[in-house]
Write a protein that holds these residues in place. Structure first.
Motif, short mmCIF file in Angstrom:
data_model
loop_
_atom_site.label_atom_id
_atom_site.label_comp_id
_atom_site.label_asym_id
_atom_site.label_seq_id
_atom_site.Cartn_x
_atom_site.Cartn_y
_atom_site.Cartn_z
N UNK A 6 0.83 -1.20 0.00
CA UNK A 6 0.00 0.00 0.00
C UNK A 6 0.87 1.25 0.00
N UNK A 7 0.38 2.28 -0.68
CA UNK A 7 1.01 3.60 -0.66
C UNK A 7 0.02 4.57 -0.03
N UNK A 8 0.47 5.33 0.94
CA UNK A 8 -0.41 6.23 1.69
C UNK A 8 0.21 7.61 1.73
N UNK A 9 -0.57 8.62 1.34
CA UNK A 9 -0.09 10.00 1.35
C UNK A 9 -1.19 10.91 1.89
N UNK A 10 -0.82 11.85 2.75
CA UNK A 10 -1.82 12.77 3.28
C UNK A 10 -1.24 13.83 4.18
N UNK A 11 -2.05 14.81 4.55
CA UNK A 11 -1.60 15.91 5.39
C UNK A 11 -1.47 15.50 6.86
N UNK A 16 -5.63 10.91 4.84
CA UNK A 16 -5.22 10.74 3.45
C UNK A 16 -5.77 11.88 2.60
N UNK A 17 -5.10 12.17 1.48
CA UNK A 17 -5.54 13.25 0.61
C UNK A 17 -6.93 12.98 0.03
N UNK A 18 -7.29 11.71 -0.14
CA UNK A 18 -8.60 11.42 -0.72
C UNK A 18 -9.72 11.36 0.32
N UNK A 19 -9.38 11.55 1.60
CA UNK A 19 -10.39 11.56 2.65
C UNK A 19 -10.83 13.01 2.89
N UNK A 20 -11.72 13.48 2.04
CA UNK A 20 -12.12 14.88 2.09
C UNK A 20 -12.91 15.22 3.35
N UNK A 21 -13.71 14.28 3.83
CA UNK A 21 -14.49 14.55 5.05
C UNK A 21 -13.57 14.74 6.25
N UNK A 22 -12.50 13.97 6.32
CA UNK A 22 -11.55 14.11 7.42
C UNK A 22 -10.83 15.46 7.33
N UNK A 77 2.87 19.48 7.90
CA UNK A 77 3.59 18.71 6.89
C UNK A 77 2.70 17.73 6.17
N UNK A 78 3.36 16.86 5.41
CA UNK A 78 2.69 15.81 4.65
C UNK A 78 3.37 14.48 4.94
N UNK A 79 2.57 13.46 5.21
CA UNK A 79 3.09 12.12 5.47
C UNK A 79 2.99 11.26 4.22
N UNK A 80 3.99 10.41 4.04
CA UNK A 80 3.98 9.45 2.94
C UNK A 80 4.62 8.16 3.45
#
Length: 237
Positions: A94-99, A206-212, A225-228
């Protein structure tokens, strides 16, 4: 406004030490959870001051050096290239990216709300319907804050991982109760409780979790920052 006690790079370092168990070389030997599963191959935390790079403790030294070089090549770090490098070692899972956010350093105590409940062993049955997995790990997840309707917690914010300095939030709402603002109330109280305990409340998504991300904005969290990270499938070898 930026968090006052630490700069962004220091917050990222604190987060990495909260997310993972590290050896003397600051390499990942497991995640900071009861299972301690060591599936993370590489973690990269990017801030305006630079990057915090952690790799798995059993990563071959030449591969670790290659990954670190890829992270240090200016600002155009290639997730695709890093994944290809790791694939020569073990299959990527899995690849995970987000604020990555932090709660305000001087939060206002949330207004009293009878529906927002601190959950411990005395009232753990509130978790039975929707959050039985949290109930089974209750002591490791404290403080656990539930938004309760009737005799059931329908939204819960608790500690996913905890270190001496910080705690990382875990936030979840039962599907039938989403969109009512309940998660934000639970998260606000959790952040306040973590501050009261003398730790830094962290929140990442995650970047695709707009509600969060909307919840983060509603609570006026500061993005430092941003986590990856890339996880690997060890059991396939």
């Amino acid at each position: 406004m930026p968090y006052a006690a630490y700069d962004d790079a220091e917050l990222m370092r604190i987060q990495s030490e909260t997310l993972y168990l590290l050896d003397g070389r600051r390499r990942i030997i497991g995640i900071n959870e009861p299972s301690q599963a060591a599936e993370t191959a590489v973690f990269v935390g990017t801030t305006r001051f630079g990057r915090e790079v952690l790799v798995a403790a059993d990563m071959p030294d030449p591969m670790e050096e290659e990954l670190r070089m890829q992270c240090e090549r200016g600002t155009n770090m290639s997730i695709v290239q890093m994944s290809k490098t790791i694939e020569t070692y073990m299959p990527v899972k899995q690849i995970w990216v987000g604020p990555a956010y932090v709660f305000p350093d001087k939060p206002i105590e949330p207004a009293a709300d009878p529906g927002i409940v601190f959950i411990d062993q005395s009232n753990a049955d509130l978790l039975e319907t929707y959050f039985s997995e949290i109930k089974s790990e209750l002591e490791e997840r404290l403080p656990v804050i539930g938004c309760v309707i009737g005799d059931t917690a329908v939204s819960v914010c608790c500690s996913a991982r905890t270190s001496a300095k910080a705690a990382e939030a875990s936030l979840s709402t039962a599907s039938d109760f989403r969109g009512r603002g309940l998660a934000a109330k639970a998260a606000a109280r959790w952040g306040w409780e973590i501050r009261r305990l003398g730790r830094i409340p962290l929140y990442s998504t995650a970047w695709d979790n707009l509600s969060s991300q909307r919840i983060a904005r509603k609570l006026d969290l500061y993005q430092y920052g941003t986590d990856f990270h890339i996880t690997i499938q060890r059991n396939r070898l």
